[in-house]
Structures are given as structure tokens and as C-alpha cells.
Design a protein around this motif. Structure first.
Motif, PDB file in Angstrom:
ATOM      1  N   GLY A   1      12.034 -29.251  19.541  1.00  0.00           N
ATOM      2  CA  GLY A   1      12.282 -28.084  20.544  1.00  0.00           C
ATOM      3  C   GLY A   1      11.889 -26.640  19.967  1.00  0.00           C
ATOM      4  N   PRO A   2      11.953 -25.531  20.657  1.00  0.00           N
ATOM      5  CA  PRO A   2      12.046 -24.236  20.166  1.00  0.00           C
ATOM      6  C   PRO A   2      13.041 -24.066  18.994  1.00  0.00           C
ATOM      7  CG  PRO A   2      11.954 -24.348  22.521  1.00  0.00           C
ATOM      8  CD  PRO A   2      12.493 -25.575  22.239  1.00  0.00           C
TER       9      PRO A   2
ATOM     10  N   THR B   1       7.508 -45.997  16.133  1.00  0.00           N
ATOM     11  CA  THR B   1       8.174 -45.654  17.391  1.00  0.00           C
ATOM     12  C   THR B   1       8.940 -44.555  17.194  1.00  0.00           C
ATOM     13  OG1 THR B   1       9.783 -47.112  17.753  1.00  0.00           O
ATOM     14  CG2 THR B   1       7.387 -47.553  18.761  1.00  0.00           C
ATOM     15  N   ARG B   2       9.099 -43.488  18.018  1.00  0.00           N
ATOM     16  CA  ARG B   2      10.255 -42.397  18.034  1.00  0.00           C
ATOM     17  C   ARG B   2      10.742 -42.363  19.393  1.00  0.00           C
ATOM     18  NH1 ARG B   2       9.584 -44.026  13.507  1.00  0.00           N
ATOM     19  NH2 ARG B   2       9.246 -42.760  11.823  1.00  0.00           N
ATOM     20  N   THR B   3      12.093 -41.803  19.537  1.00  0.00           N
ATOM     21  CA  THR B   3      12.574 -41.394  20.807  1.00  0.00           C
ATOM     22  C   THR B   3      12.774 -39.880  20.589  1.00  0.00           C
ATOM     23  OG1 THR B   3      14.951 -41.900  19.876  1.00  0.00           O
ATOM     24  CG2 THR B   3      13.696 -43.659  21.180  1.00  0.00           C
ATOM     25  N   LEU B   4      12.063 -39.077  21.157  1.00  0.00           N
ATOM     26  CA  LEU B   4      12.136 -37.560  20.873  1.00  0.00           C
ATOM     27  C   LEU B   4      13.259 -36.930  21.930  1.00  0.00           C
ATOM     28  CD1 LEU B   4       8.315 -36.295  21.004  1.00  0.00           C
ATOM     29  CD2 LEU B   4       9.810 -36.867  19.044  1.00  0.00           C
ATOM     30  N   THR B   5      14.032 -36.213  21.387  1.00  0.00           N
ATOM     31  CA  THR B   5      15.352 -35.655  22.052  1.00  0.00           C
ATOM     32  C   THR B   5      15.559 -34.068  21.925  1.00  0.00           C
ATOM     33  OG1 THR B   5      16.442 -37.743  21.303  1.00  0.00           O
ATOM     34  CG2 THR B   5      17.866 -36.032  22.598  1.00  0.00           C
ATOM     35  N   HIS B   6      15.291 -33.490  23.073  1.00  0.00           N
ATOM     36  CA  HIS B   6      15.294 -32.075  23.210  1.00  0.00           C
ATOM     37  C   HIS B   6      16.691 -31.550  22.409  1.00  0.00           C
ATOM     38  CE1 HIS B   6      14.910 -27.808  24.532  1.00  0.00           C
ATOM     39  NE2 HIS B   6      13.435 -28.184  24.515  1.00  0.00           N
ATOM     40  N   VAL B   7      16.195 -30.502  21.865  1.00  0.00           N
ATOM     41  CA  VAL B   7      17.426 -29.716  21.067  1.00  0.00           C
ATOM     42  C   VAL B   7      18.563 -29.394  21.747  1.00  0.00           C
ATOM     43  CG1 VAL B   7      16.137 -27.572  20.850  1.00  0.00           C
ATOM     44  CG2 VAL B   7      18.006 -28.195  19.069  1.00  0.00           C
ATOM     45  N   ASP B   8      18.048 -29.004  23.206  1.00  0.00           N
ATOM     46  CA  ASP B   8      19.278 -28.555  24.120  1.00  0.00           C
ATOM     47  C   ASP B   8      19.833 -29.891  24.425  1.00  0.00           C
ATOM     48  OD1 ASP B   8      18.579 -25.921  23.899  1.00  0.00           O
ATOM     49  OD2 ASP B   8      17.196 -25.913  25.703  1.00  0.00           O
ATOM     50  N   ASP B   9      19.317 -30.832  24.784  1.00  0.00           N
ATOM     51  CA  ASP B   9      19.982 -32.023  25.104  1.00  0.00           C
ATOM     52  C   ASP B   9      21.059 -32.686  24.028  1.00  0.00           C
ATOM     53  OD1 ASP B   9      19.345 -32.483  27.699  1.00  0.00           O
ATOM     54  OD2 ASP B   9      17.348 -33.712  27.121  1.00  0.00           O
ATOM     55  N   ILE B  10      20.500 -32.346  22.693  1.00  0.00           N
ATOM     56  CA  ILE B  10      21.585 -32.748  21.625  1.00  0.00           C
ATOM     57  C   ILE B  10      22.604 -31.787  21.424  1.00  0.00           C
ATOM     58  CG2 ILE B  10      21.351 -32.709  18.834  1.00  0.00           C
ATOM     59  CD1 ILE B  10      18.647 -33.711  19.003  1.00  0.00           C
ATOM     60  N   ALA B  11      22.174 -30.559  21.659  1.00  0.00           N
ATOM     61  CA  ALA B  11      23.227 -29.686  21.718  1.00  0.00           C
ATOM     62  C   ALA B  11      24.634 -29.912  22.796  1.00  0.00           C
ATOM     63  CB  ALA B  11      23.043 -28.013  21.661  1.00  0.00           C
ATOM     64  N   ASN B  12      24.176 -30.402  23.947  1.00  0.00           N
ATOM     65  CA  ASN B  12      24.951 -30.583  25.084  1.00  0.00           C
ATOM     66  C   ASN B  12      26.005 -31.936  24.450  1.00  0.00           C
ATOM     67  OD1 ASN B  12      24.160 -28.326  26.602  1.00  0.00           O
ATOM     68  ND2 ASN B  12      22.623 -29.782  27.703  1.00  0.00           N
TER      69      ASN B  12
ATOM     70  N   VAL C   1       5.484 -26.045  22.620  1.00  0.00           N
ATOM     71  CA  VAL C   1       4.038 -25.454  22.423  1.00  0.00           C
ATOM     72  C   VAL C   1       3.982 -23.985  22.924  1.00  0.00           C
ATOM     73  CG1 VAL C   1       1.715 -25.413  23.135  1.00  0.00           C
ATOM     74  CG2 VAL C   1       3.017 -27.630  22.542  1.00  0.00           C
ATOM     75  N   GLN C   2       4.709 -23.801  23.935  1.00  0.00           N
ATOM     76  CA  GLN C   2       4.690 -22.131  24.520  1.00  0.00           C
ATOM     77  C   GLN C   2       5.568 -21.575  23.548  1.00  0.00           C
ATOM     78  OE1 GLN C   2       6.285 -21.787  28.495  1.00  0.00           O
ATOM     79  NE2 GLN C   2       7.406 -20.088  27.887  1.00  0.00           N
ATOM     80  N   TRP C   3       6.601 -22.022  22.857  1.00  0.00           N
ATOM     81  CA  TRP C   3       7.521 -21.071  22.028  1.00  0.00           C
ATOM     82  C   TRP C   3       6.828 -20.745  20.733  1.00  0.00           C
ATOM     83  CZ3 TRP C   3       9.557 -22.119  17.143  1.00  0.00           C
ATOM     84  CH2 TRP C   3      10.387 -21.231  16.626  1.00  0.00           C
ATOM     85  N   LEU C   4       5.975 -21.896  20.203  1.00  0.00           N
ATOM     86  CA  LEU C   4       5.436 -21.648  19.175  1.00  0.00           C
ATOM     87  C   LEU C   4       4.094 -20.770  19.134  1.00  0.00           C
ATOM     88  CD1 LEU C   4       5.324 -25.499  17.422  1.00  0.00           C
ATOM     89  CD2 LEU C   4       6.203 -23.278  16.349  1.00  0.00           C
ATOM     90  N   ARG C   5       3.382 -20.893  20.296  1.00  0.00           N
ATOM     91  CA  ARG C   5       2.462 -19.882  20.351  1.00  0.00           C
ATOM     92  C   ARG C   5       2.813 -18.362  20.445  1.00  0.00           C
ATOM     93  NH1 ARG C   5      -1.080 -23.335  25.015  1.00  0.00           N
ATOM     94  NH2 ARG C   5      -2.855 -23.912  23.723  1.00  0.00           N
ATOM     95  N   GLU C   6       4.174 -18.117  20.886  1.00  0.00           N
ATOM     96  CA  GLU C   6       4.599 -16.847  21.105  1.00  0.00           C
ATOM     97  C   GLU C   6       4.789 -16.465  19.563  1.00  0.00           C
ATOM     98  OE1 GLU C   6       8.021 -17.424  23.633  1.00  0.00           O
ATOM     99  OE2 GLU C   6       6.794 -17.411  25.347  1.00  0.00           O
ATOM    100  N   GLN C   7       5.243 -17.336  18.569  1.00  0.00           N
ATOM    101  CA  GLN C   7       5.606 -16.844  17.381  1.00  0.00           C
ATOM    102  C   GLN C   7       4.584 -16.418  16.497  1.00  0.00           C
ATOM    103  OE1 GLN C   7       8.862 -16.960  17.207  1.00  0.00           O
ATOM    104  NE2 GLN C   7       8.625 -17.673  19.194  1.00  0.00           N
TER     105      GLN C   7
END
Length: 320
Positions: A175-176, A216-227, A313-319
Motif C-alpha cells: 500500500g501507499p 502464491t501470496r495473499t496481498l493485504t492492504h496496509v490500512d486493513d493491517i493497521a485496523n 500505483v497512484q501514490w507512487l506516481r505522485e512521489q
């Protein structure tokens, strides 16, 4: 208000945890990290810069805190595991000694240790439940071993000193917040693949990945992990328990690469992979059982992979 300490709070997951705690408005938040915290954290939290391997600095960071979320560690992508096996073992164990020792001295109400899916590096049961840990073969990598050692440190502190604990194991955080590194494999897979995809000269170019793409992987968004981490830290039912904090969708690396390809506005029909040699130690399959977090915490991941990758992707483009 009670004071909660987030070690490693300037990192990717750490920042997401701090954002989530700020939303609660029930905590005084302290962040301890060797790195400088972003301005928004410094404005809202008590920040401490220093080396938490030093016992005096660890005690000063924990002093007055009722809760600790321990994220500080050497992490990174699979390349980091192979390049720095002694360093990450040395640093992470030194952090356990100092920070867990300080939590014992302060008699904190809850110590949340953020472990890793890598404790299940050699899992033989899928989907992998928390109860598989006692029979799961010991991790092969130094990183996986160091994170498993941290779990033993916490349980030992509970058994001998009564330290109240909760263990959270994030799976494939993305995630971002995490920037790719110049050398592939040093950062985690998602920012690494996004950078590669954005840098390809044309849609006719192949996207390089490590291995044959079947892992295989189970991608988990950083906001979900924080929650999930915050829910586990505050839930009575989570006392002295361990949890897989993960999404439930198992994807191959090739499928993840295709999602990233599309999110980077590449033509789907042009998608192809360049298979680079894999690493000596890698995890062939990662598929956790996520029912315990749902049943004990009422927590489930909310951010779908397609949406999460698009936002990353949007966040990385903004950087750039």
C-alpha cells in the motif's frame, strides 16, 4: 487518556497504525523510531528518535505507557533476507531484549508484538491456521527465524513475568507508504513490481519477476493491517492470543503481476513476463486461515486487491 507507544511508527505499517489510532481519539500516542517521523505524526504525537536496542532508551520510550505496539525491526523484501541474515537477526533480537524488558518493568497492560507470516515459511497445512505453529517446521530464513524468536520472547515474558500480550502476523503488506528500492528484491514485491512496470519502455517489454510466477501470496492492504493490529490490541478476547492478519485471496505472483500491469495502464493483451532466477530461500505458497481474527475480533480485510493496487500505483506516481 492512556498512552500507547508505537515502535517503528515512522515505517509503512507504523504510519498506518498511527493514523488508525488518531481516528480513535482515545489515546495519547507516542512514536519511537530511529527515523524522523513525518510532519503530521510529529504534530499529533509525542515522538522519540533513538536506538531502541539501547535499554535506557527503550525504558524511556515505554515509561508511562499502558500499551505498546512493537513494530520496530529490520524488514524489507526477500533480497534483504539473503543480504543481511546476521544483521537482521542481531538487530531484531536486541530490540526484543530491550523493548520487551522495558514493557515488563513498566507493567504495561498490553504488549502487541507484530510478527510476520514468515513464521509459516515452511507451512504444511493450507489454509494455515494459527494452531499450526507448534507443528510447523522452523523457518529456514534468518528473517523468519528472528520473527518466530520474537513470538517466543513475548510468550516467555508472559510465562515468567505475566506480561499481557497479543501477537499479530501480517501477510504480504502493501500500500501507499513504501518506496521501491533501486535494487530489485530489497523492497517488498508490490512496490518493486510497480516500479518495474512504470519504468518499462513500452508495452512490448516483458515485466521481470523472480521465479516462474507460480508462487502464491495473499496481498493485504496496509490500512486493513493497521485496523487488525489496533483491533487486536484493544480487544479483551485477544489477550494472550495470536492472529493471522491477512486478506483471504490467494494469488499467484503472475496474477499479481497482471493486476499491477493493468493498474499501470499497460495494454492487457501485451502482458508477458520475464522469469528471472529465484532466490535460494523463497516461500512457495502463502495461504492463511483468517477465521480466528474474524471470530475473536470481528475483523476482516476490506480493501480488494484491484482497488488497493490502483491506489498504490497512484501514490507512487505522485512521489515521482
Amino acid at each position: 487518556m492512556p498512552t500507547i507507544l508505537v515502535t517503528g511508527g515512522a515505517g509503512t505499517i507504523g504510519q498506518a497504525v498511527v493514523r488508525r489510532l488518531l481516528e480513535d481519539k482515545r489515546w495519547d500516542i507516542r512514536v519511537a523510531d530511529e527515523r524522523d517521523s513525518p510532519a503530521w505524526i510529529s504534530a499529533a504525537c509525542d515522538t522519540r528518535n533513538g536506538d531502541l536496542r539501547d535499554r535506557d532508551q527503550a525504558r524511556a520510550a515505554v515509561a508511562g505507557c499502558s500499551h505498546v505496539i512493537h513494530l520496530a525491526a529490520i524488514v524489507g523484501g526477500i533480497g534483504n533476507f539473503h543480504r543481511l541474515p546476521y544483521t537482521l537477526t542481531d538487530v531484531n533480537s536486541s530490540l526484543y531484549n530491550a523493548v520487551i524488558g522495558a514493557a515488563i518493568s513498566e507493567q504495561v497492560e498490553r504488549f502487541t508484538y507484530v510478527s510476520s507470516s514468515m513464521v509459516f515459511e515452511n507451512a504444511t497445512a493450507f489454509p494455515t491456521p494459527e494452531s499450526h505453529l507448534p507443528e510447523c517446521p522452523v523457518p529456514t530464513s534468518a528473517y523468519g527465524f528472528s520473527k518466530l524468536a520474537g513470538e517466543h520472547w513475548v510468550r516467555a515474558a508472559h510465562d515468567e513475568h505475566g506480561l499481557p500480550y497479543t501477537i499479530c502476523r501480517p501477510f504480504n503488506a502493501y500500500g501507499p507508504g513504501e518506496m521501491p528500492e533501486a535494487e530489485p528484491g530489497i523492497a517488498h514485491a508490490v512496490p518493486d513490481l510497480i516500479r518495474k512496470c512504470l519504468d518499462l519502455p513500452s508495452d512490448s517489454s516483458a515485466l521481470p519477476i523472480f521465479g516462474d510466477g507460480t508462487h502464491t501470496r495473499t496481498l493485504t492492504h496496509v490500512d486493513d493491517i493497521a485496523n487488525g493490529i489496533v483491533a487486536a490490541t484493544t480487544a479483551t478476547a485477544a489477550l494472550n492470543e495470536d492472529f493471522n492478519i491477512s486478506a483471504g485471496e490467494e494469488l499467484t505472483v503472475a496474477e499479481i503481476a497482471m493486476i499491477i500491469w493493468r493498474a499501470c495502464d499497460r495494454a492487457p493483451e501485451a502482458f508477458r513476463l520475464e522469469n528471472l532466477p529465484g532466490f535460494r530461500i523463497d516461500v512457495a505458497r502463502r495461504c492463511p486461515d483468517v477465521s480466528k481474527a474474524r471470530d475473536y475480533l470481528g475483523w476482516e480485510s476490506q480493501v480488494g486487491v484491484e482497488e488497493g493496487i490502483r491506489l498504490t500505483v497512484q501514490w507512487l506516481r505522485e512521489q515521482s
